[in-house]
Each structure stands twice: as structure tokens, then as C-alpha cells.
Design an enzyme around this catalytic site. Structure first.
Site, PDB file in Angstrom:
ATOM      1  N   GLY A  12       0.945  -1.316  -0.081  1.00 31.32           N
ATOM      2  CA  GLY A  12       0.094  -0.069  -0.106  1.00 31.32           C
ATOM      3  C   GLY A  12       0.840   1.343  -0.055  1.00 31.32           C
ATOM      4  CB  ILE A  16       0.053   1.057  -8.662  1.00 30.88           C
ATOM      5  CG1 ILE A  16      -1.307   1.328  -9.314  1.00 30.88           C
ATOM      6  CG2 ILE A  16       0.207  -0.208  -8.042  1.00 30.88           C
ATOM      7  CD1 ILE A  16      -1.406   2.490 -10.089  1.00 30.88           C
ATOM      8  NE  ARG A  36       8.066  -5.674   3.724  1.00 27.58           N
ATOM      9  CZ  ARG A  36       9.476  -5.348   3.408  1.00 27.58           C
ATOM     10  NH1 ARG A  36      10.267  -5.958   3.668  1.00 27.58           N
ATOM     11  NH2 ARG A  36       9.743  -4.419   2.644  1.00 27.58           N
ATOM     12  CE  LYS A 138       3.242  -8.376 -13.242  1.00 26.81           C
ATOM     13  NZ  LYS A 138       2.789  -7.362 -13.845  1.00 26.81           N
ATOM     14  NE  ARG A 142      -3.546 -13.366 -15.037  1.00 26.67           N
ATOM     15  CZ  ARG A 142      -4.176 -12.883 -16.088  1.00 26.67           C
ATOM     16  NH1 ARG A 142      -4.505 -13.897 -17.222  1.00 26.67           N
ATOM     17  NH2 ARG A 142      -4.205 -11.532 -16.400  1.00 26.67           N
ATOM     18  CG  HIS A 270       8.095  -4.964 -20.298  1.00 25.31           C
ATOM     19  ND1 HIS A 270       7.910  -4.884 -18.895  1.00 25.31           N
ATOM     20  CD2 HIS A 270       8.200  -6.291 -20.422  1.00 25.31           C
ATOM     21  CE1 HIS A 270       7.927  -6.057 -18.440  1.00 25.31           C
ATOM     22  NE2 HIS A 270       7.937  -6.718 -19.370  1.00 25.31           N
TER      23      HIS A 270
END
Length: 312
Positions: A12, A16, A36, A138, A142, A270
Site C-alpha cells: 500500500g 500504484i 512489515r 504472474k 494466476r 516491454h
């Protein structure tokens, strides 16, 4: 009236993640932030956590290395959103496997949003190395989510404006160039450019929506579907300055990877996927996907034109 879902944001204080926390609080959700104990060494993150706490968020201490602490945190909420850092920090993405195990054991989570927020990894099996490793990892997350039958939503947020709009998608730049601009190929490949604040809003909107359950949410607001050349032209019009345009062939672009660090090579690969292959917008959304601006037409998203004004 049904109570708002309790949301736990992991990561958080990240780039983002902080936008997701802000949106969660703004939209009236009881908001929890996992932190943490090591965060005490980062004064800026501590200040951010305390600011969120002042605005109503609750802080939960836990660690990926302490399974019980994760389970205890997860049991206090309805929704878990992970915004842990990705890209070249590979171990962060795979650490979410520990979060999946905690969610599986807790058994109470109504929706899990793993950390993705970029190109859809489910459509990137053709990606070039070394950038492909991000999508491979990723997908592993998933697969674990789906094997555990955890209700989920995946978010594909495309290009973060803060990284690429200001610099007109120039590698290593976040502010507009003053004299020349490199265009990838002919500069006409379509991409999607999103204000990070809007990513937060659309993400929170999606977590209670039955239409997004076990689906991918693509954030594609129509006014922000633009080629690199169109973004450059918008800046030229706004700034009233013309830039010299240098068209870069794919061969010359990829030659620039030589001698770069591992992380830089991931970034370059990318860019190749986005601006040469068109992987942000070269496909139709299928039955397992939905588009955010169509689902939530009431959200007044930030256009590229509006976003650029801060650079004047």
C-alpha cells in the site's frame, strides 16, 4: 443497505498501491494496509502509513515469512488487493504465492486482486526475453489462484501516465523533451495511457462487482487510446513547440539492449511489446474480459490532454 467490503491492500505504500489505498478510503471502504516491521527504516513510508491511518485506514503488521500473520490479517477483511512491486524484482511477484496460501487457509475472501496492472500476462506467451519473465511469474500466481478456486479479478491498466506521458515515451525520461523525440517504428501503433489515480478508482469499483468476478478488467478509456505519435502531437499543440522527430527502426531499437543492465533490458523489451508489437491494443476483449470505462461510465477519467497540462 449492504456494508462496504473491507479491503486489505498489500504493498500500500508503493507506486500504484498508494493510489489504491487512497481510492478505497475515498469510496468508503474500511481499508486495511499490510506493513512489515522493516518499514521503520524508511521514514517516508512510515509518514505515508500514518497519513493513511489519519484518514481512517487500519494498519496490520504481517510478513510474507510468517504464514500465521498473513492468515490473521486476511481473516479481518473481505477483499485482498496486492500491489507488490513487479518488473525486474522477480521475488516480489512470486512471494504472492505465500499470500495465496494464506487466503486459501483463511477461507473467507470474496475477491483477490493480484499484482498485475500492466499488460495482460495471459496474452503475453510470445513476449521476448528477458521481459517475458515478468509475465511467466504472474501466470504462476494466476495458476495458484485458480487452482485454489479463489474468487479473483485481474486488472490490466496498460501504460501508467506518470512514467510515459510526460516523457512522450522516451526511455529514461519523465519530463517532455525540448528539441527532439524518438518515435518507435512509424509511431502509429495504438497504446492506452492511464492516470494512476484512475487505476485506483477503477480497481476499487471492480472488487464488489459481479460482472468482474473471475475476469480480467481492461482499463481502456476511449479518449486515451492513442499512438505515440498522437501523444507527441498533443504535446506539441499544448506547448506550442514543434519537436524534431527521429523514427527508430525495430532493429536499431533492439540493438540498444546491448550492454544494458538486466532491469533495463526488461524495460526495453516491454517497450518493444508496447510500441512495436502493439500488445496493449492489438486484440479484442474476449468473453473472459470486461472494459472498465464501459462498466463505470460515471467515472470521470483523466484524459491525456488534461494530464499533460501539469508539464507546462
Amino acid at each position: 443497505m449492504e456494508e462496504s467490503s473491507r479491503i486489505l491492500v498489500v504493498g500500500g505504500t508503493g507506486y500504484i498501491g498508494r493510489r489504491i489505498v487512497k481510492a478505497s478510503i475515498a469510496l468508503g471502504h474500511p481499508t486495511f494496509i499490510l506493513f512489515r516491521k522493516e518499514v521503520v527504516s524508511d521514514v517516508e513510508k512510515v509518514e505515508m502509513l500514518l497519513s493513511f491511518k489519519k484518514n481512517g485506514a487500519k494498519l496490520l503488521e504481517a510478513s510474507f515469512d510468517d504464514h500465521e500473520s498473513l492468515v490473521d490479517a486476511v481473516k479481518q477483511v473481505d477483499v485482498v488487493i496486492s500491489a507488490v512491486a513487479g518488473n525486474h524484482m522477480r521475488h516480489h511477484i512470486l512471494q504472492q504465492l505465500k499470500l495465496v496460501e494464506a487466503i486459501k487457509e483463511a477461507g473467507n475472501i470474496k475477491r483477490f486482486v493480484p499484482s498485475e496492472f500492466g499488460m495482460d500476462p495471459g496474452l503475453m506467451d510470445h513476449a521476448m526475453a528477458p521481459g517475458n519473465i515478468v509475465f511467466i511469474d504472474k501466470i504462476k500466481v494466476r495458476e495458484a489462484i485458480e487452482a485454489a478456486a479463489i474468487p479473483h479479478t485481474y486488472i490490466s491498466a496498460n501504460i501508467f501516465a506518470g512514467y510515459l506521458v510526460g516523457g512522450l515515451a522516451q526511455l529514461g525520461r519523465v519530463m517532455p523533451p525540448s528539441d527532439k523525440v524518438f518515435l518507435y517504428g512509424d509511431g502509429n501503433v495504438k497504446a492506452v495511457w492511464i492516470d494512476e489515480e484512475d487505476v485506483g478508482i477503477y480497481t476499487i469499483k471492480a472488487i464488489d462487482d459481479p460482472r468482474t468476478l473471475n475476469k480480467t478488467v481492461y482499463i481502456r478509456p476511449p479518449l486515451n487510446v492513442l499512438s505515440q505519435k498522437e501523444v507527441v502531437e498533443k504535446w506539441e499543440k499544448l506547448s506550442r513547440k514543434s519537436l524534431d522527430k527521429i523514427y527508430m527502426s525495430v532493429e536499431d531499437f533492439l540493438a540498444g539492449m546491448e550492454g544494458q543492465s538486466y532491469g533495463e533490458k526488461i524495460g526495453i523489451s516491454h517497450f518493444y511489446q508496447m510500441f512495436y508489437k502493439g500488445d496493449l491494443y492489438n486484440f479484442e476483449i474476449g468473453p473472459n474480459g470486461v472494459e472498465a470505462s464501459q462498466l463505470y461510465p460515471g467515472v470521470k477519467y483523466t484524459t491525456v490532454d488534461s494530464y499533460m497540462e501539469r508539464y507546462l
